[in-house]
Design a protein around this motif. Structure first.
Motif, mmCIF file in Angstrom:
data_model
loop_
_atom_site.group_PDB
_atom_site.id
_atom_site.type_symbol
_atom_site.label_atom_id
_atom_site.label_comp_id
_atom_site.label_asym_id
_atom_site.label_seq_id
_atom_site.Cartn_x
_atom_site.Cartn_y
_atom_site.Cartn_z
ATOM 1 N N LEU A 299 0.857 -1.253 -0.136
ATOM 2 C CA LEU A 299 0.071 0.096 0.060
ATOM 3 C C LEU A 299 0.912 1.310 0.055
ATOM 4 N N GLN A 300 0.108 2.177 -0.534
ATOM 5 C CA GLN A 300 0.894 3.610 -0.631
ATOM 6 C C GLN A 300 0.153 4.706 -0.189
ATOM 7 N N ALA A 301 0.476 5.522 0.586
ATOM 8 C CA ALA A 301 -0.226 6.625 1.022
ATOM 9 C C ALA A 301 0.707 7.878 0.998
ATOM 10 N N LEU A 302 0.117 9.139 0.558
ATOM 11 C CA LEU A 302 0.955 10.232 0.608
ATOM 12 C C LEU A 302 0.884 10.857 2.073
ATOM 13 N N VAL A 303 2.238 11.180 2.400
ATOM 14 C CA VAL A 303 2.264 11.782 3.635
ATOM 15 C C VAL A 303 2.539 13.161 3.774
ATOM 16 N N ALA A 304 3.342 13.736 2.872
ATOM 17 C CA ALA A 304 3.855 15.033 2.962
ATOM 18 C C ALA A 304 4.161 15.599 1.498
ATOM 19 N N SER A 305 3.897 16.984 1.227
ATOM 20 C CA SER A 305 3.815 17.411 -0.177
ATOM 21 C C SER A 305 4.409 19.016 0.339
ATOM 22 N N TYR A 306 5.558 19.464 -0.732
ATOM 23 C CA TYR A 306 6.328 20.670 -0.665
ATOM 24 C C TYR A 306 6.332 21.187 -1.888
ATOM 25 N N ALA A 307 6.285 22.545 -2.171
ATOM 26 C CA ALA A 307 6.523 23.020 -3.288
ATOM 27 C C ALA A 307 7.699 24.007 -3.033
ATOM 28 N N LEU A 308 8.933 23.343 -3.804
ATOM 29 C CA LEU A 308 10.358 24.186 -3.323
ATOM 30 C C LEU A 308 10.793 24.929 -4.598
ATOM 31 N N THR A 309 11.044 26.195 -4.326
ATOM 32 C CA THR A 309 11.515 27.190 -5.129
ATOM 33 C C THR A 309 12.985 27.706 -4.890
ATOM 34 N N VAL A 310 13.879 27.590 -5.820
ATOM 35 C CA VAL A 310 15.187 27.862 -5.537
ATOM 36 C C VAL A 310 15.337 29.161 -6.328
ATOM 37 N N LEU A 311 16.125 30.032 -5.422
ATOM 38 C CA LEU A 311 16.310 31.609 -5.888
ATOM 39 C C LEU A 311 17.730 31.549 -6.167
ATOM 40 N N PRO A 312 18.191 32.529 -7.383
ATOM 41 C CA PRO A 312 19.674 32.542 -7.722
ATOM 42 C C PRO A 312 20.328 33.349 -6.436
ATOM 43 N N GLU A 313 21.385 33.454 -6.651
ATOM 44 C CA GLU A 313 22.305 34.235 -5.329
ATOM 45 C C GLU A 313 21.764 35.657 -5.360
ATOM 46 N N GLN A 314 21.925 36.271 -4.135
ATOM 47 C CA GLN A 314 21.413 37.802 -4.265
ATOM 48 C C GLN A 314 22.520 38.640 -4.843
ATOM 49 N N VAL A 315 22.341 39.591 -5.604
ATOM 50 C CA VAL A 315 23.372 40.306 -6.423
ATOM 51 C C VAL A 315 23.099 41.939 -5.548
ATOM 52 N N VAL A 316 24.205 42.357 -5.105
ATOM 53 C CA VAL A 316 24.216 43.724 -4.654
ATOM 54 C C VAL A 316 24.345 44.702 -5.717
ATOM 55 N N PRO A 317 23.175 45.493 -6.036
ATOM 56 C CA PRO A 317 23.277 46.518 -7.062
ATOM 57 C C PRO A 317 24.463 47.556 -7.013
ATOM 58 N N GLN A 318 25.257 47.731 -8.178
ATOM 59 C CA GLN A 318 26.185 48.811 -8.182
ATOM 60 C C GLN A 318 25.437 50.418 -8.296
ATOM 61 N N LEU A 319 25.806 51.006 -7.424
ATOM 62 C CA LEU A 319 25.376 52.442 -7.122
ATOM 63 C C LEU A 319 26.068 53.388 -7.923
ATOM 64 N N PRO A 320 25.662 54.447 -8.850
ATOM 65 C CA PRO A 320 26.661 55.463 -9.165
ATOM 66 C C PRO A 320 27.315 56.094 -8.202
ATOM 67 N N PRO A 321 28.486 56.726 -8.475
ATOM 68 C CA PRO A 321 29.417 57.253 -7.437
ATOM 69 C C PRO A 321 28.978 58.601 -6.628
ATOM 70 N N THR A 322 27.862 59.097 -7.290
ATOM 71 C CA THR A 322 27.193 60.107 -6.501
ATOM 72 C C THR A 322 26.390 59.720 -5.384
ATOM 73 N N MET A 323 25.859 58.269 -5.743
ATOM 74 C CA MET A 323 25.241 57.762 -4.620
ATOM 75 C C MET A 323 25.989 56.931 -3.633
ATOM 76 N N ALA A 324 27.082 56.449 -3.975
ATOM 77 C CA ALA A 324 27.913 55.788 -3.220
ATOM 78 C C ALA A 324 28.665 56.515 -2.191
ATOM 79 N N HIS A 325 29.261 58.025 -2.554
ATOM 80 C CA HIS A 325 29.932 58.809 -1.600
ATOM 81 C C HIS A 325 29.411 59.020 -0.461
#
Length: 508
Positions: A299-325
């Motif tokens: 016999l076979q019975a469903l015990v658990a179910s998951y919806a798995l989502t894999v996200l890419p690595e977080q990228v830090v946005p490059q700010l212009p020099p005027t914003m980074a100063h």
């Protein structure tokens, strides 16, 4: 290794063995062999005798020489019903119940050495363990097991107490699969819940499969569908998807997007365990639907179910020099503030240490200076004791100071000199010091007079002889008058009492 075995014997075979021949020990061969001689009457082991006193002497002598039977009694089917590792069974109790198929099954209640109860059903030549119950929280051996059909309970006895357990717990099975897979002869599925046969009048609606344990549940509609859970992880991370099995005999099976080829134990980044599925070093292609099934006895019975989502690595946005100063200036300011706080804390702690060092140095100097003025005579063995009264002081003339050095005061006061008496002439610096003279003998009246002396003199607790010097002139101090009067009374009283011949170790 701890191993226990449960065997079943046939009563007719045991009776036939006791009806057969006996064994006898041969002194020549030092072995047990079959005895083919005559057997006395009545036959040993025959019914009708409740006491050995009713048997003749020849029968008793025969029993002493032939205590063993020749025929061997083996378990039914030639093998044990149950062999269990890492378990020590201490007690067994058996109940018989008729199932829905009309057959009678033996229910075993086995007590272990650590306080557990194993409930099992005998299926032909094997045993199926229905459930394991922890009866006592503190591990302790089960010493007694008693079944009460009237109470439908099992009574378990240990050194700490007695516990009552129901013989069946059908309500704990919440689905058709759980009720059928348990293979409990006491329980049956009525389409909605697992019922006890003893409490059900109409058994036509009940479903039960004790012999096989996989018939009756046509589909998994009776099984409650678990709620799908969402999991979101980053690429390169690890994730654990729990899948708890309600049965120790069930095996977990995982499907990813409907296929089982990807999830195999030890293959790739998947690891199967008793607690769930572990996925290491997540990749983008691992996203999808994960389903955990419990497989047992076909016999076979469903015990658990998951919806798995894999996200890419977080990228830090490059700010212009005027914003980074500005952010860089803010970080530098924060770093400067923290640096200032650290320097301030270190400066305060250093100042406190310096102040404490100066204070300790000053106190040590004061103590050294005080010791220099107090030590007038650098002789370690010389000790100066305070006189009985502070009123006896020198008048200041040279002659009086000389008399004071000799222990004689012009006003007739008393001076106590510990240790040794000073000599009249002070020794020269070059001459060696003269040995101290022996202590003067004490009068007989002073042998036992110390307990009766005044408290002011008794507190001195001297451990050597004291030299008492007193001028004939009366003392002007009121304290010395009282001391002289009391001492005279003590001496007058001692004249009329018997004195102890042995002197005290410490006297005045």
């Amino acid at each position: 290794m701890e191993v226990s075995a449960v065997c079943r014997y046939n009563i007719s075979e045991m009776r036939a063995a006791f009806q057969g021949t006996y064994m006898e020990y041969q002194d020549s061969t030092r072995k047990w062999s079959q005895y083919n001689g005559e057997v006395p009457e009545p036959r040993p082991g025959a019914s009708g005798y409740n006491s050995s006193q009713d048997l003749p002497n020849n029968v008793l002598d025969f029993i002493k020489l032939h205590p063993l039977m020749y025929e061997e009694v083996k378990p039914a089917n030639g093998a044990p019903l149950l062999v269990k590792k890492n378990v020590i069974y201490t007690q067994v109790a058996v109940d018989r119940v008729q199932a829905l198929d009309g057959k009678v099954y033996d229910i075993l209640f086995l007590g272990t050495g650590n306080g557990w109860i194993h409930k099992a059903v005998v299926l032909g030549s094997t045993v199926h363990i229905i459930e394991e119950i922890q009866a006592f929280r503190v591990p302790q051996p089960v010493e007694n097991l008693i079944i009460s059909k009237q109470q439908q309970s099992v009574y378990i006895g240990t050194q700490s107490g007695v516990m009552q357990l129901p013989m069946s717990t059908c309500r704990r099975y919440i689905s058709c699969f759980d009720c059928i897979l348990a293979r409990d002869p006491y329980c049956g599925w009525d389409g909605e819940k697992c019922q006890e046969l003893a409490e059900t009048l109409d058994r036509s609606r009940l479903i039960q499969d004790v012999l096989h344990g996989n018939m009756g549940c046509l589909n998994d509609s009776a099984q409650a569908t678990p709620v799908q859970k969402n999991r979101t992880v980053l690429r390169g991370d690890d994730v654990l998807l729990p899948c708890e099995q309600t049965s120790n005999l069930a095996r977990a099976t995982w499907l990813v997007n409907g296929t089982e080829a990807l999830v195999e134990d030890g293959q790739g980044h998947f690891r199967l365990g008793v607690d769930g599925l572990l996925v290491t070093d997540m990749q983008l292609e691992y996203s999808g639907e994960y389903q955990c099934y419990a497989k047992e006895n076909g016999l076979q019975a469903l015990v658990a179910s998951y919806a798995l989502t894999v996200l890419p690595e977080q990228v830090v946005p490059q700010l212009p020099p005027t914003m980074a100063h500005p952010s860089w200036h803010a970080a530098s300011y924060a770093y400067g503030d923290m640096k200032f706080i650290y320097i301030a804390v270190i400066t305060v702690l250093g100042s406190l240490c310096f102040v404490l060092s100066v204070a300790l140095l000053y106190i040590s100097c004061l103590q050294k200076r005080k010791g220099k003025y107090n030590l007038r005579v650098p002789q370690a063995s010389s000790v100066e004791l305070q006189t009985v009264s502070s009123n006896c002081v020198s008048k200041g003339s040279p002659e009086e100071e000389e008399e004071e050095d000799l222990g004689i005061f012009p006003d007739g006061c008393l001076q106590i000199i510990p240790g040794e008496a000073p000599t009249l002439a002070s020794p020269s610096k070059d001459a060696p010091p003269a040995p101290p003279p022996p202590p003067p003998p004490l009068p007989a009246e002073f042998t036992n007079g110390i307990p009766t002396l005044p408290n002011m003199l008794r507190k001195m607790n001297g451990n050597s002889y004291m030299l008492l010097r007193q001028n004939e002139e009366p003392c002007t101090s009121p304290l010395y008058n009282s001391f002289t009067e009391e001492l005279s009374k003590i001496l007058e009283k001692r004249k009329h009492t018997q004195l102890v011949e042995k002197l005290d170790e410490s006297s005045v």
